[in-house]
Motif scaffolding. Structure first.
Motif, PDB file in Angstrom:
ATOM      1  N   VAL A 113     106.234 -76.383 -52.305  1.00  0.00           N
ATOM      2  CA  VAL A 113     107.173 -76.429 -51.035  1.00  0.00           C
ATOM      3  C   VAL A 113     108.408 -75.934 -51.980  1.00  0.00           C
ATOM      4  CG1 VAL A 113     108.332 -77.824 -49.628  1.00  0.00           C
ATOM      5  CG2 VAL A 113     105.718 -78.304 -50.222  1.00  0.00           C
ATOM      6  N   MET A 114     108.895 -74.927 -51.415  1.00  0.00           N
ATOM      7  CA  MET A 114     110.267 -74.575 -51.997  1.00  0.00           C
ATOM      8  C   MET A 114     111.335 -74.492 -51.043  1.00  0.00           C
ATOM      9  SD  MET A 114     109.598 -70.401 -53.385  1.00  0.00           S
ATOM     10  CE  MET A 114     110.914 -70.147 -54.307  1.00  0.00           C
ATOM     11  N   ILE A 157     110.093 -77.807 -54.793  1.00  0.00           N
ATOM     12  CA  ILE A 157     110.677 -79.202 -54.501  1.00  0.00           C
ATOM     13  C   ILE A 157     109.439 -80.105 -54.630  1.00  0.00           C
ATOM     14  CG2 ILE A 157     111.121 -80.500 -52.393  1.00  0.00           C
ATOM     15  CD1 ILE A 157     112.569 -78.270 -51.306  1.00  0.00           C
ATOM     16  N   ALA A 158     108.231 -79.419 -54.393  1.00  0.00           N
ATOM     17  CA  ALA A 158     106.882 -80.636 -54.593  1.00  0.00           C
ATOM     18  C   ALA A 158     105.773 -79.375 -54.752  1.00  0.00           C
ATOM     19  CB  ALA A 158     106.816 -81.119 -53.244  1.00  0.00           C
ATOM     20  N   LEU A 159     104.794 -79.790 -55.217  1.00  0.00           N
ATOM     21  CA  LEU A 159     103.518 -79.093 -55.715  1.00  0.00           C
ATOM     22  C   LEU A 159     102.425 -80.110 -55.603  1.00  0.00           C
ATOM     23  CD1 LEU A 159     101.926 -76.664 -56.416  1.00  0.00           C
ATOM     24  CD2 LEU A 159     102.759 -77.071 -58.787  1.00  0.00           C
ATOM     25  N   ASP A 160     101.642 -79.820 -54.625  1.00  0.00           N
ATOM     26  CA  ASP A 160     100.120 -80.678 -54.869  1.00  0.00           C
ATOM     27  C   ASP A 160      99.166 -80.074 -53.678  1.00  0.00           C
ATOM     28  OD1 ASP A 160      98.388 -82.812 -55.050  1.00  0.00           O
ATOM     29  OD2 ASP A 160     100.251 -84.322 -55.571  1.00  0.00           O
ATOM     30  N   LYS A 196     102.032 -88.783 -50.103  1.00  0.00           N
ATOM     31  CA  LYS A 196     103.120 -89.338 -50.823  1.00  0.00           C
ATOM     32  C   LYS A 196     104.471 -88.977 -50.324  1.00  0.00           C
ATOM     33  CE  LYS A 196     101.583 -87.268 -55.404  1.00  0.00           C
ATOM     34  NZ  LYS A 196     101.911 -86.082 -56.320  1.00  0.00           N
ATOM     35  N   HIS A 197     104.716 -88.276 -49.463  1.00  0.00           N
ATOM     36  CA  HIS A 197     106.028 -87.876 -48.967  1.00  0.00           C
ATOM     37  C   HIS A 197     106.054 -88.248 -47.536  1.00  0.00           C
ATOM     38  CE1 HIS A 197     107.250 -86.140 -52.952  1.00  0.00           C
ATOM     39  NE2 HIS A 197     105.934 -85.431 -52.643  1.00  0.00           N
ATOM     40  N   ALA A 198     104.994 -88.446 -46.828  1.00  0.00           N
ATOM     41  CA  ALA A 198     105.388 -88.457 -45.360  1.00  0.00           C
ATOM     42  C   ALA A 198     104.609 -89.788 -44.688  1.00  0.00           C
ATOM     43  CB  ALA A 198     104.885 -87.333 -44.613  1.00  0.00           C
ATOM     44  N   GLU A 246     111.363 -84.735 -45.126  1.00  0.00           N
ATOM     45  CA  GLU A 246     111.462 -85.981 -46.239  1.00  0.00           C
ATOM     46  C   GLU A 246     112.346 -85.533 -47.431  1.00  0.00           C
ATOM     47  OE1 GLU A 246     110.445 -88.864 -45.165  1.00  0.00           O
ATOM     48  OE2 GLU A 246     111.676 -89.848 -47.087  1.00  0.00           O
ATOM     49  N   LEU A 247     111.940 -84.262 -47.901  1.00  0.00           N
ATOM     50  CA  LEU A 247     112.163 -83.964 -49.140  1.00  0.00           C
ATOM     51  C   LEU A 247     113.505 -83.165 -49.043  1.00  0.00           C
ATOM     52  CD1 LEU A 247     108.956 -82.836 -50.590  1.00  0.00           C
ATOM     53  CD2 LEU A 247     110.249 -84.645 -51.563  1.00  0.00           C
TER      54      LEU A 247
END
Ligand SMILES: Nc1ncnc2c1ncn2[C@@H]1O[C@H](COP(=O)(O)OP(=O)(O)OP(=O)(O)O)[C@@H](O)[C@H]1O
Ligand SMILES: [Mg+2]
Length: 316
Positions: free
Chosen positions: A202-203, A209-212, A220-222, A308-309
Protein backbone atom coordinates in the motif's frame (compact mmCIF):
# COMPACT_ATOMS: atom_id res chain seq x y z
CA UNK A 1 12.97 -11.74 -8.94
CA UNK A 2 12.88 -7.98 -8.42
CA UNK A 3 14.81 -6.19 -5.70
CA UNK A 4 14.23 -2.52 -5.01
CA UNK A 5 16.46 -0.84 -2.43
CA UNK A 6 16.05 2.70 -1.09
CA UNK A 7 14.64 3.89 -4.39
CA UNK A 8 14.13 7.65 -4.73
CA UNK A 9 12.74 9.71 -7.62
CA UNK A 10 12.10 13.43 -7.57
CA UNK A 11 10.43 15.67 -10.11
CA UNK A 12 11.63 19.14 -9.15
CA UNK A 13 10.66 19.62 -5.51
CA UNK A 14 8.15 16.80 -5.57
CA UNK A 15 9.28 13.42 -4.25
CA UNK A 16 7.40 10.91 -6.39
CA UNK A 17 9.08 7.81 -4.90
CA UNK A 18 10.40 8.18 -1.40
CA UNK A 19 12.96 5.64 -0.16
CA UNK A 20 11.13 2.53 -1.32
CA UNK A 21 12.55 -0.92 -0.56
CA UNK A 22 10.92 -4.24 -1.42
CA UNK A 23 11.73 -7.72 -2.72
CA UNK A 24 9.35 -9.38 -5.14
CA UNK A 25 9.55 -13.08 -6.00
CA UNK A 26 7.40 -15.44 -8.05
CA UNK A 27 4.04 -14.14 -6.95
CA UNK A 28 1.38 -11.66 -7.87
CA UNK A 29 2.55 -8.48 -6.21
CA UNK A 30 0.38 -5.38 -6.20
CA UNK A 31 1.18 -1.71 -5.71
CA UNK A 32 -2.06 -0.23 -4.41
CA UNK A 33 -2.37 3.51 -4.06
CA UNK A 34 -4.43 6.51 -5.11
CA UNK A 35 -3.71 8.76 -8.10
CA UNK A 36 -0.24 10.26 -7.85
CA UNK A 37 1.05 7.73 -5.28
CA UNK A 38 4.10 7.00 -7.44
CA UNK A 39 3.14 3.61 -8.91
CA UNK A 40 3.82 4.38 -12.57
CA UNK A 41 7.05 6.14 -11.64
CA UNK A 42 8.28 2.91 -10.00
CA UNK A 43 7.22 0.87 -13.05
CA UNK A 44 9.04 3.22 -15.41
CA UNK A 45 12.24 2.94 -13.39
CA UNK A 46 11.95 -0.88 -13.31
CA UNK A 47 11.63 -0.96 -17.08
CA UNK A 48 14.55 1.41 -17.62
CA UNK A 49 12.29 4.11 -19.06
CA UNK A 50 13.11 6.60 -16.32
CA UNK A 51 16.33 7.30 -14.39
CA UNK A 52 16.25 7.08 -10.63
CA UNK A 53 17.81 9.71 -8.37
CA UNK A 54 19.19 7.16 -5.94
CA UNK A 55 18.77 3.60 -4.72
CA UNK A 56 19.18 0.23 -6.44
CA UNK A 57 17.06 -1.88 -8.74
CA UNK A 58 17.78 -5.46 -9.71
CA UNK A 59 15.70 -7.57 -12.09
CA UNK A 60 16.99 -11.14 -11.97
CA UNK A 61 20.38 -9.69 -11.05
CA UNK A 62 20.41 -7.01 -13.75
CA UNK A 63 20.21 -3.24 -13.42
CA UNK A 64 17.79 -1.64 -15.91
CA UNK A 65 20.00 1.46 -16.14
CA UNK A 66 23.20 -0.39 -17.08
CA UNK A 67 21.72 -3.23 -19.17
CA UNK A 68 18.45 -1.83 -20.51
CA UNK A 69 18.24 -4.17 -23.51
CA UNK A 70 18.64 -7.35 -21.46
CA UNK A 71 16.22 -6.17 -18.82
CA UNK A 72 13.64 -5.28 -21.43
CA UNK A 73 13.72 -8.80 -22.87
CA UNK A 74 12.96 -10.19 -19.40
CA UNK A 75 9.98 -7.91 -18.87
CA UNK A 76 6.56 -7.86 -20.45
CA UNK A 77 5.06 -4.44 -19.85
CA UNK A 78 1.48 -3.29 -20.22
CA UNK A 79 1.85 0.46 -19.74
CA UNK A 80 -0.86 2.60 -18.19
CA UNK A 81 -1.42 4.41 -21.48
CA UNK A 82 -1.98 1.62 -24.00
CA UNK A 83 0.72 2.09 -26.63
CA UNK A 84 -0.27 0.26 -29.80
CA UNK A 85 0.22 1.18 -33.44
CA UNK A 86 -3.23 2.46 -34.28
CA UNK A 87 -2.80 2.30 -38.04
CA UNK A 88 -1.70 -1.36 -37.94
CA UNK A 89 -4.01 -4.33 -37.40
CA UNK A 90 -3.89 -6.39 -34.21
CA UNK A 91 -2.04 -9.15 -36.03
CA UNK A 92 0.51 -6.70 -37.41
CA UNK A 93 1.02 -5.16 -33.98
CA UNK A 94 1.73 -8.58 -32.50
CA UNK A 95 3.97 -9.54 -35.39
CA UNK A 96 6.02 -6.37 -35.02
CA UNK A 97 6.41 -6.94 -31.30
CA UNK A 98 7.38 -10.62 -31.74
CA UNK A 99 10.10 -9.71 -34.23
CA UNK A 100 11.36 -6.78 -32.17
CA UNK A 101 11.76 -9.09 -29.17
CA UNK A 102 13.33 -11.90 -31.18
CA UNK A 103 10.62 -14.56 -30.90
CA UNK A 104 11.94 -17.49 -33.00
CA UNK A 105 10.56 -17.19 -36.54
CA UNK A 106 8.98 -20.65 -36.57
CA UNK A 107 6.89 -19.84 -33.47
CA UNK A 108 5.59 -16.40 -34.34
CA UNK A 109 2.47 -17.39 -36.25
CA UNK A 110 1.24 -19.88 -33.66
CA UNK A 111 1.93 -17.56 -30.74
CA UNK A 112 0.02 -14.75 -32.38
CA UNK A 113 -2.89 -17.05 -33.09
CA UNK A 114 -2.99 -18.27 -29.47
CA UNK A 115 -2.71 -14.71 -28.18
CA UNK A 116 -5.59 -13.46 -30.30
CA UNK A 117 -7.75 -16.38 -29.27
CA UNK A 118 -7.00 -15.88 -25.61
CA UNK A 119 -8.45 -12.37 -25.62
CA UNK A 120 -11.14 -13.18 -28.16
CA UNK A 121 -9.86 -10.89 -30.85
CA UNK A 122 -9.40 -13.49 -33.61
CA UNK A 123 -12.34 -12.19 -35.60
CA UNK A 124 -11.05 -8.63 -35.46
CA UNK A 125 -7.39 -9.56 -35.93
CA UNK A 126 -7.12 -7.96 -39.35
CA UNK A 127 -8.88 -4.72 -38.47
CA UNK A 128 -6.84 -1.65 -37.70
CA UNK A 129 -6.42 -1.02 -33.98
CA UNK A 130 -7.82 2.48 -34.49
CA UNK A 131 -11.23 0.81 -34.96
CA UNK A 132 -11.05 -0.99 -31.58
CA UNK A 133 -12.81 -0.04 -28.36
CA UNK A 134 -10.73 0.93 -25.33
CA UNK A 135 -11.23 -2.46 -23.69
CA UNK A 136 -10.21 -4.32 -26.84
CA UNK A 137 -7.00 -2.30 -27.01
CA UNK A 138 -6.28 -3.10 -23.40
CA UNK A 139 -6.76 -6.82 -24.01
CA UNK A 140 -4.48 -6.68 -27.03
CA UNK A 141 -1.81 -4.84 -25.03
CA UNK A 142 -1.95 -7.59 -22.40
CA UNK A 143 -1.27 -10.46 -24.77
CA UNK A 144 1.29 -8.46 -26.67
CA UNK A 145 3.30 -8.13 -23.46
CA UNK A 146 3.29 -11.94 -23.13
CA UNK A 147 4.36 -12.73 -26.68
CA UNK A 148 8.10 -12.96 -25.97
CA UNK A 149 7.46 -15.13 -22.89
CA UNK A 150 9.00 -12.72 -20.34
CA UNK A 151 10.04 -13.80 -16.82
CA UNK A 152 8.47 -10.72 -15.32
CA UNK A 153 5.09 -9.31 -16.24
CA UNK A 154 4.35 -5.72 -15.26
CA UNK A 155 0.79 -4.49 -15.59
CA UNK A 156 0.18 -0.81 -14.93
CA UNK A 157 -3.57 -0.56 -14.20
CA UNK A 158 -4.42 -3.71 -16.19
CA UNK A 159 -8.19 -3.35 -16.13
CA UNK A 160 -8.60 0.41 -16.39
CA UNK A 161 -11.75 1.01 -18.41
CA UNK A 162 -12.47 -2.67 -18.99
CA UNK A 163 -15.97 -4.06 -18.49
CA UNK A 164 -16.80 -6.52 -15.73
CA UNK A 165 -16.79 -9.64 -17.86
CA UNK A 166 -13.46 -8.93 -19.51
CA UNK A 167 -12.04 -7.83 -16.20
CA UNK A 168 -12.80 -11.24 -14.75
CA UNK A 169 -11.18 -12.96 -17.71
CA UNK A 170 -8.04 -10.90 -17.35
CA UNK A 171 -7.97 -11.63 -13.63
CA UNK A 172 -8.28 -15.37 -14.27
CA UNK A 173 -5.50 -15.24 -16.81
CA UNK A 174 -3.23 -13.39 -14.38
CA UNK A 175 -3.88 -16.06 -11.74
CA UNK A 176 -2.83 -18.78 -14.20
CA UNK A 177 0.31 -16.92 -15.25
CA UNK A 178 1.46 -16.71 -11.67
CA UNK A 179 2.55 -20.36 -11.90
CA UNK A 180 5.40 -19.34 -14.18
CA UNK A 181 6.08 -15.65 -13.75
CA UNK A 182 6.79 -12.80 -11.40
CA UNK A 183 3.80 -10.52 -11.81
CA UNK A 184 3.70 -6.92 -10.68
CA UNK A 185 0.45 -5.01 -10.88
CA UNK A 186 -0.35 -1.43 -10.06
CA UNK A 187 -3.91 -0.47 -9.35
CA UNK A 188 -6.16 1.83 -7.42
CA UNK A 189 -9.00 -0.66 -7.53
CA UNK A 190 -9.00 -2.22 -4.09
CA UNK A 191 -11.09 -5.19 -5.23
CA UNK A 192 -8.51 -5.93 -7.91
CA UNK A 193 -5.68 -5.83 -5.37
CA UNK A 194 -7.66 -7.97 -2.96
CA UNK A 195 -8.62 -10.58 -5.51
CA UNK A 196 -5.25 -10.97 -7.22
CA UNK A 197 -2.43 -10.23 -4.81
CA UNK A 198 -0.35 -12.70 -2.95
CA UNK A 199 1.13 -9.61 -1.35
CA UNK A 200 0.04 -6.02 -1.57
CA UNK A 201 2.14 -2.92 -1.04
CA UNK A 202 0.00 0.00 0.00
CA UNK A 203 1.57 3.29 -1.02
CA UNK A 204 0.75 6.98 -0.78
CA UNK A 205 2.81 10.03 -1.67
CA UNK A 206 5.70 7.87 -2.81
CA UNK A 207 6.02 6.03 0.49
CA UNK A 208 5.40 2.44 1.48
CA UNK A 209 2.64 2.51 4.08
CA UNK A 210 2.06 -1.21 4.55
CA UNK A 211 3.07 -4.49 2.95
CA UNK A 212 1.47 -7.86 3.54
CA UNK A 213 -1.09 -10.31 2.21
CA UNK A 214 -4.51 -8.71 1.73
CA UNK A 215 -5.91 -10.89 4.51
CA UNK A 216 -3.23 -9.84 6.99
CA UNK A 217 -3.55 -6.18 6.05
CA UNK A 218 -7.24 -6.27 6.82
CA UNK A 219 -6.74 -8.22 10.00
CA UNK A 220 -4.01 -5.90 11.28
CA UNK A 221 -5.37 -2.55 10.20
CA UNK A 222 -9.10 -2.87 9.73
CA UNK A 223 -10.29 -5.19 12.50
CA UNK A 224 -13.40 -7.29 12.10
CA UNK A 225 -16.87 -7.12 10.61
CA UNK A 226 -18.41 -3.68 10.44
CA UNK A 227 -21.89 -2.29 10.55
CA UNK A 228 -22.55 0.49 8.09
CA UNK A 229 -25.61 2.71 8.21
CA UNK A 230 -27.02 5.57 6.20
CA UNK A 231 -29.43 7.73 8.14
CA UNK A 232 -31.16 11.03 7.98
CA UNK A 233 -31.44 13.06 11.16
CA UNK A 234 -30.73 16.36 12.82
CA UNK A 235 -27.06 17.13 13.45
CA UNK A 236 -27.79 17.38 17.19
CA UNK A 237 -29.40 13.98 17.31
CA UNK A 238 -26.59 12.48 15.28
CA UNK A 239 -24.10 13.75 17.88
CA UNK A 240 -26.04 12.11 20.69
CA UNK A 241 -26.34 8.92 18.70
CA UNK A 242 -22.63 8.72 17.99
CA UNK A 243 -21.86 9.18 21.72
CA UNK A 244 -23.96 6.11 22.46
CA UNK A 245 -22.53 4.11 19.60
CA UNK A 246 -18.98 4.85 20.71
CA UNK A 247 -19.72 3.10 23.99
CA UNK A 248 -20.13 -0.16 22.09
CA UNK A 249 -17.77 0.50 19.17
CA UNK A 250 -15.07 2.99 20.20
CA UNK A 251 -13.76 3.30 16.64
CA UNK A 252 -17.20 4.32 15.37
CA UNK A 253 -16.99 7.01 12.70
CA UNK A 254 -19.60 9.08 10.99
CA UNK A 255 -19.50 11.50 8.13
CA UNK A 256 -21.81 13.99 6.54
CA UNK A 257 -22.60 12.61 3.09
CA UNK A 258 -22.96 16.19 1.82
CA UNK A 259 -26.63 15.56 1.23
CA UNK A 260 -28.32 17.78 3.72
CA UNK A 261 -29.12 15.81 6.85
CA UNK A 262 -27.75 12.51 5.53
CA UNK A 263 -25.05 10.72 7.45
CA UNK A 264 -22.98 7.61 7.01
CA UNK A 265 -21.85 5.57 10.02
CA UNK A 266 -19.22 2.86 10.16
CA UNK A 267 -18.98 0.76 13.28
CA UNK A 268 -16.09 -1.72 13.36
CA UNK A 269 -16.61 -4.76 15.58
CA UNK A 270 -13.89 -5.76 17.97
CA UNK A 271 -14.70 -9.42 17.99
CA UNK A 272 -17.81 -11.26 16.85
CA UNK A 273 -20.45 -9.20 15.14
CA UNK A 274 -23.40 -10.78 17.04
CA UNK A 275 -23.06 -8.62 20.13
CA UNK A 276 -22.52 -5.48 18.08
CA UNK A 277 -25.64 -6.06 16.02
CA UNK A 278 -27.83 -6.53 19.06
CA UNK A 279 -26.44 -3.43 20.70
CA UNK A 280 -26.75 -1.33 17.57
CA UNK A 281 -30.41 -2.16 17.15
CA UNK A 282 -31.02 -1.42 20.85
CA UNK A 283 -29.41 2.02 20.48
CA UNK A 284 -31.23 2.85 17.27
CA UNK A 285 -34.51 2.02 19.05
CA UNK A 286 -33.68 4.77 21.55
CA UNK A 287 -33.63 7.27 18.67
CA UNK A 288 -36.96 6.99 16.90
CA UNK A 289 -36.34 10.39 15.19
CA UNK A 290 -33.52 8.79 13.20
CA UNK A 291 -34.57 7.50 9.83
CA UNK A 292 -32.46 4.56 8.63
CA UNK A 293 -32.05 4.57 4.85
CA UNK A 294 -29.69 1.64 4.63
CA UNK A 295 -28.12 -0.71 7.13
CA UNK A 296 -25.58 -3.35 6.20
CA UNK A 297 -23.03 -5.69 7.63
CA UNK A 298 -19.80 -6.08 5.73
CA UNK A 299 -16.28 -7.46 5.98
CA UNK A 300 -13.43 -4.93 5.90
CA UNK A 301 -11.91 -3.96 2.56
CA UNK A 302 -8.48 -2.70 1.57
CA UNK A 303 -10.02 0.76 1.44
CA UNK A 304 -10.71 0.46 5.17
CA UNK A 305 -7.03 -0.42 5.59
CA UNK A 306 -6.02 2.63 3.56
CA UNK A 307 -8.41 4.86 5.49
CA UNK A 308 -7.06 3.56 8.77
CA UNK A 309 -3.46 4.17 7.74
CA UNK A 310 -3.81 7.52 5.97
CA UNK A 311 -7.12 9.01 7.02
CA UNK A 312 -8.32 9.23 3.43
CA UNK A 313 -9.99 6.96 0.89
CA UNK A 314 -8.25 5.32 -2.07
CA UNK A 315 -10.67 6.92 -4.47
CA UNK A 316 -12.77 10.04 -4.04
N1 LIG B 1 7.24 13.34 -15.95
C1 LIG B 1 6.83 13.91 -14.81
N2 LIG B 1 7.11 15.18 -14.52
C2 LIG B 1 6.74 15.75 -13.35
N3 LIG B 1 6.05 15.12 -12.40
C3 LIG B 1 5.73 13.84 -12.62
C4 LIG B 1 6.08 13.16 -13.84
N4 LIG B 1 5.63 11.89 -13.76
C5 LIG B 1 5.00 11.78 -12.58
N5 LIG B 1 5.06 12.94 -11.89
C6 LIG B 1 4.50 13.16 -10.53
O1 LIG B 1 4.92 12.13 -9.69
C7 LIG B 1 3.88 11.72 -8.81
C8 LIG B 1 3.60 10.25 -9.00
O2 LIG B 1 3.04 10.02 -10.27
P1 LIG B 1 2.72 8.58 -10.82
O3 LIG B 1 2.32 8.71 -12.23
O4 LIG B 1 3.86 7.68 -10.51
O5 LIG B 1 1.47 8.18 -9.92
P2 LIG B 1 0.53 6.88 -9.97
O6 LIG B 1 0.59 6.26 -8.63
O7 LIG B 1 0.92 6.05 -11.13
O8 LIG B 1 -0.91 7.51 -10.17
P3 LIG B 1 -2.18 7.03 -11.06
O9 LIG B 1 -2.98 6.11 -10.19
O10 LIG B 1 -2.90 8.30 -11.32
O11 LIG B 1 -1.66 6.39 -12.30
C9 LIG B 1 2.69 12.63 -9.14
O12 LIG B 1 2.69 13.69 -8.22
C10 LIG B 1 2.99 13.12 -10.54
O13 LIG B 1 2.44 14.40 -10.74
MG1 LIG C 1 -0.06 5.40 -12.77
Amino acid sequence: MITITNLVKRFGDRVAVDDLSVEIGQEVFTFLGPNGAGKTTVVNMLCGLLQRDSGMISISGLDPETTPGEVRSKIGLVPQETALYEYLTARENLDFHAKFYGVPGGQVKQRIQDALELVQLTERADDRVSTYSGGMKRRLALVRALLHDPEVLILDEPTLGIDVQNRNEIWNRIQELKEEKTILITTNYMDEADRLSDRCLVMAEGKLIALDTPANLKLKHAGGIRVEAYITADQKIVKALIEKLKQIAPEARYADTEMKGEFNFVLPARGQANELLTEVSRIFREFPQVNILDLSLRVPTLDDVFLELTGSHLRD
